[in-house]
Design a protein around this motif. Sequence first.
Motif, PDB file in Angstrom:
ATOM      1  N   ASP A  20      -7.290 -22.818  -5.359  1.00 59.56           N
ATOM      2  CA  ASP A  20      -6.266 -22.435  -6.331  1.00 59.56           C
ATOM      3  C   ASP A  20      -6.304 -23.468  -7.461  1.00 59.56           C
ATOM      4  OD1 ASP A  20      -5.547 -20.346  -4.724  1.00 59.56           O
ATOM      5  OD2 ASP A  20      -3.816 -21.345  -3.851  1.00 59.56           O
ATOM      6  N   GLY A 106      -8.701 -13.887 -10.544  1.00 62.84           N
ATOM      7  CA  GLY A 106      -9.601 -14.509  -9.590  1.00 62.84           C
ATOM      8  C   GLY A 106     -11.063 -14.317  -9.973  1.00 62.84           C
ATOM      9  N   GLU A 139      -9.224 -18.980  -7.677  1.00 65.36           N
ATOM     10  CA  GLU A 139      -8.100 -18.159  -8.140  1.00 65.36           C
ATOM     11  C   GLU A 139      -7.063 -19.010  -8.857  1.00 65.36           C
ATOM     12  OE1 GLU A 139      -8.423 -14.800  -4.601  1.00 65.36           O
ATOM     13  OE2 GLU A 139      -6.925 -16.388  -4.424  1.00 65.36           O
ATOM     14  N   LYS A 143      -1.315 -17.212  -9.352  1.00 68.26           N
ATOM     15  CA  LYS A 143      -1.812 -15.882  -9.011  1.00 68.26           C
ATOM     16  C   LYS A 143      -0.673 -14.897  -8.788  1.00 68.26           C
ATOM     17  CE  LYS A 143      -3.724 -17.577  -5.341  1.00 68.26           C
ATOM     18  NZ  LYS A 143      -4.550 -17.729  -4.116  1.00 68.26           N
ATOM     19  N   VAL A 169      -5.833 -10.969  -8.100  1.00 65.67           N
ATOM     20  CA  VAL A 169      -6.774 -11.616  -7.179  1.00 65.67           C
ATOM     21  C   VAL A 169      -7.114 -10.638  -6.060  1.00 65.67           C
ATOM     22  CG1 VAL A 169      -5.944 -13.964  -7.642  1.00 65.67           C
ATOM     23  CG2 VAL A 169      -4.909 -12.631  -5.784  1.00 65.67           C
TER      24      VAL A 169
END
Length: 251
Positions: A20, A106, A139, A143, A169
């Motif tokens: 992330d 993503g 991602e 998100k 994502v």
Amino acid sequence: MLNAQAQAQLYIEQAKVKLDVSGGEHLNGSLLVHNTSADPMSIRVYWEDFEYKAPYDGTKNFLPAGTAPGSASQWITFLPQEFTIPGFGQQSVEYTVTAPSQLNEGHYGVLFFERSSIGKMNNDEVNLVTRIGTLFFIEPSTKNKKAVIQDVNLMANSLTASFVNQGNVILIPHTTYYIMQSGGLVAIRGDAKKLYVPAGVSAPLVIPLKGKLNPGQYTLVINSDLDDGDVVVKEVGLNVDAAGQVTMGNS
């Protein structure tokens, strides 16, 4: 992608890397590759894109780096790209991910470790190429994991529906269900097959109606767990007549 013998000889400790990231962020990491055979292995490392394909059961298309819409190939560097692992040895491969300043969805790919060797087929020497890979899921830290379950239909022994990924994502929902009587007692429970659903895609979801239901009114509750506390829930009313025929009520 690898035969059983090759898998026994070459493996990577991480089959999947999930990161992330924020816009402009730099992340470093490493993958450890093991040779469990007595013979040295020459390995080539390279990147490919991948996409989950219909019916989104986990089957993938592998594509040249930079060709998939959600490619992360331009953000990742890795070293070394070629090396030899001695017998019963190991090799660390370092990678760096540099996210762009704007990261709105993503991006994905796979880092492959490929080995070439000489084998025999019908007494002829052939070049055998085997490979194993680590999937990368890169991602945004902000998100949007959003989905709905819709278009529910009753089939002979199951309910079909569409799991629609409305976020940005890939979603890999673990879907469970239970059928509850009007008094709150659970009559049937089970699991649906796991799905691998890209952003903006609708995937088929099948809920098997296992077991016999007595005449009455029921509620089918579908729970799709998206991880990190995110859940999609759908309730469907069911009616069972004296002959055991199931029909849908309000949902």
